[in-house]
Structures are given as C-alpha cells and as structure tokens.
Design a protein around this motif. Structure first.
Motif, PDB file in Angstrom:
ATOM      1  N   GLN A 153     -20.359  -2.893  38.309  1.00 22.55           N
ATOM      2  CA  GLN A 153     -19.707  -1.943  38.817  1.00 22.55           C
ATOM      3  C   GLN A 153     -20.906  -1.087  39.149  1.00 22.55           C
ATOM      4  O   GLN A 153     -21.267  -1.197  38.534  1.00 22.55           O
ATOM      5  N   GLY A 154     -20.881   0.619  38.852  1.00 19.94           N
ATOM      6  CA  GLY A 154     -22.342   1.616  38.990  1.00 19.94           C
ATOM      7  C   GLY A 154     -22.646   1.952  38.569  1.00 19.94           C
ATOM      8  O   GLY A 154     -21.923   1.239  37.490  1.00 19.94           O
ATOM      9  N   LEU A 155     -23.988   1.783  38.231  1.00 18.89           N
ATOM     10  CA  LEU A 155     -24.934   2.153  37.424  1.00 18.89           C
ATOM     11  C   LEU A 155     -26.545   3.067  37.937  1.00 18.89           C
ATOM     12  O   LEU A 155     -27.140   3.292  38.983  1.00 18.89           O
ATOM     13  N   GLN A 156     -26.498   4.064  37.237  1.00 23.18           N
ATOM     14  CA  GLN A 156     -28.175   5.658  37.360  1.00 23.18           C
ATOM     15  C   GLN A 156     -28.648   4.787  36.947  1.00 23.18           C
ATOM     16  O   GLN A 156     -28.469   5.103  35.311  1.00 23.18           O
ATOM     17  N   MET A 157     -29.730   4.984  37.039  1.00 25.21           N
ATOM     18  CA  MET A 157     -31.645   5.071  35.905  1.00 25.21           C
ATOM     19  C   MET A 157     -31.777   7.014  35.816  1.00 25.21           C
ATOM     20  O   MET A 157     -32.206   7.026  37.126  1.00 25.21           O
TER      21      MET A 157
END
Length: 322
Positions: free
Chosen positions: A188-192
């Motif tokens: 699943q997606g993530l953001q930094m």
C-alpha cells in the motif's frame, strides 16, 4: 514672403474658382510626421479627368502658397499622392487642385517617436539560495512608437534568464523524516516528508534501503522520481502519495538523503563521500489476513440466529394449533 514648407516635387499655379464638386476627403494617413514622406489618399466621388495635384499649406493661410505633388495613381474611388513631406509641427490644410484648388481636409504634422524601453529589472528572486540558480530579468516598454519611429522589440527579446547565487551550497542537513501513515502496510502507498536545510529537490536523491545496509547497497531503491520539485523547497521535501510510492515487502527500512555534489552534476551516495545517511527507520507491516477465529465466530453466530428463528416460528405454529 517665403513659405516655411519645403518644396516637394513641383509647384502648380493656384487657380481661383469655386469649391470642388463632390465629397472629396482624406482617407489616410491619420497624421503627417515631419521629415518623413507620407502617402496621402483622398476619397473621390467620381473618376477625375485631367491633371490633379495636392497642396499642403499651413492651416488658414490658403492653398496659394502650399507645396504641391503630382498624382501618383487614380481610380474611380481614390486619388493617391505619394511622398508628401512637411518639415514643421502644426496643423495643415490639404488642398486638391484640379481646375481650381480647394481645401478637402486637414492633417496634423507631428514629430515621430521611437519605441522607448525601461531599464532591465529582475522579475523575482533567484530560484536557488545557493549552488547556481537563475533569475528572470524583464525590460518594460515605456511607450510605443508613433509614425515611422523605430519599432519595439518582440516580447522574447525583453526577457532574459541570468545566473545568480553561484556559491556552492553547504552540505544538506536533515532535521526530521515523517512517514504517513506512521506504520505503512506492504503493498500500500505511503508518503515521506523530510525537513531540514539546503535541500535541492531537483538534484539531491532519496533512497530506501533494508535496515542496516549502507546507502550504496545494491538493494537500495531510489525513490527520487516520486519527489516532485514543485512540492519542495530548500527546507522541505515531500515525496510520494498513496497511489505512487509503495513498499512491496514487509520489514524495517532506512532512509538515505543523498547530497548532490557541489557542482550539481552528480549525486553521490557512496560510502565515505558526501552522502548523508538519516538515522531513521520505519517498519512496513504485512497485509492482514482474515482471522480463522473470526470466521468461526461468524459461522457460529449465523447458526444460532437460524435456530432462534426456527424456534420463533415453531412457537407461532403451536399457538395457531391451540
């Protein structure tokens, strides 16, 4: 008395007489410009036979002292007189001479004016605080030319891109790294979001490595492509969104922010060079599977509900029998 109007081509005798018949009037130009020959076009109500000439005289003086020019071309609707020249600013009578001369219009003589440009000015700040950037300089048009004055440059010649802030940037400094969600799920997606100093989002690089491995590891995955420069600046770097940046396997990972070389030509994350390994890790958990205990509970609940419904219906039948 000597006229202030310079002789043009030739002078025709002024013939006294009645006004011209018909609606002769000046079609062009809107004005005369001193020192520059102009073409004067008159609307003619009918085709003119014989010689015709044009006189230009200071307003109110009369056509007798006006300078004259022969007809250049003619047709059934217009008379055209080329190279009409005046040397002084002012208002002039336009006299058409056929068998006699009569005023058919008026024109103002003006001094022509070249295009005027302002000084070069920066349009905004340098696009980089250091490391060599560019800044746009523009030159504004103060006024447009009039008459035969020199034209203004095209828009592309009024804009320049000039270098600025050439000094190399200091080594980047990382303050904090935030992963959203805090514990991502594999697949699943993530953001930094990375905060610090001296970032160059279009030159620096961001890598994810298995925990404990160096940034130069062959297992390192470069995720710089997910870091959009227009969402970042020298102190803030945002990478990915839930539809793009995905870590496929569960485990712990380290984040490496790799500093570009001072000349901006290459990003170097090799051990012992200018890379900055952020002391930060995050964990990706496996995707949850359906619980067997939950499935059993769901089946058991359905069975109990069915028995209750059956008992309720049995009670209804018994009451009806009685």
């Amino acid at each position: 008395m000597r006229s202030s109007i310079a002789p043009l081509v030739w002078i025709v005798p002024y013939v006294l007489g009645s006004e011209l018949q018909g609606d002769f009037h000046v079609v062009e130009p809107a004005a005369l410009y001193i020192g520059h020959p102009s073409q004067v076009v008159l609307a003619s109500p009918a085709e003119v036979s014989g010689d015709a000439s044009l006189r230009v005289a200071p307003a109110g003086v009369g056509c007798a002292i006006g300078a004259a020019n022969s007809v250049g071309t003619r047709n059934s609707t217009h008379l055209t007189f080329p190279r009409i020249l005046v040397q002084m600013v002012g208002r002039y009578d336009i006299c058409l001479c056929l068998q006699q001369c009569s005023v058919v219009g008026h024109l103002t003589a003006e001094a022509s004016r070249d295009c005027a440009l302002g000084p070069w000015e920066p349009q905004g700040p340098c696009d980089r605080p250091c490391g060599g950037g560019t800044v746009s300089w523009v030159r504004k048009i103060q006024h447009q030319p009039t008459g035969p004055g020199a034209a203004c440059p095209v828009a592309s010649l009024l804009l320049r891109e000039l270098p600025c802030n050439p000094a190399p940037c200091p080594p980047l400094e990382v303050g904090a790294v935030q992963v959203v969600p805090e514990t991502p799920t594999a697949g699943q997606g993530l953001q930094m979001v990375i905060t610090g100093l001296y970032f160059e989002a279009d030159r620096d690089a961001l890598r994810v490595v298995p925990d404990g491995q160096p940034c130069s590891s062959g297992d390192a995955e470069d995720i710089t492509a997910f870091c959009k420069p227009w969402f970042s600046n020298s102190t803030y770097w945002r990478c990915g969104h839930p539809e793009e940046l995905v870590v496929a396997s569960a485990g712990k990972y380290g984040v490496c922010v790799c500093d570009a070389k001072s000349d901006g030509t290459e990003v170097d994350c090799s051990v012992g060079s200018s890379f900055r390994a952020v002391p930060f890790t995050f964990e990706v958990v496996p995707e949850p599977e359906p619980s067997k205990l939950g499935f059993i509970a769901m089946v058991t609940g359905a069975a109990v509900g069915g028995l209750c419904a059956l008992a309720f219906c049995w009670g209804c039948c018994v009451r009806q029998t009685k």
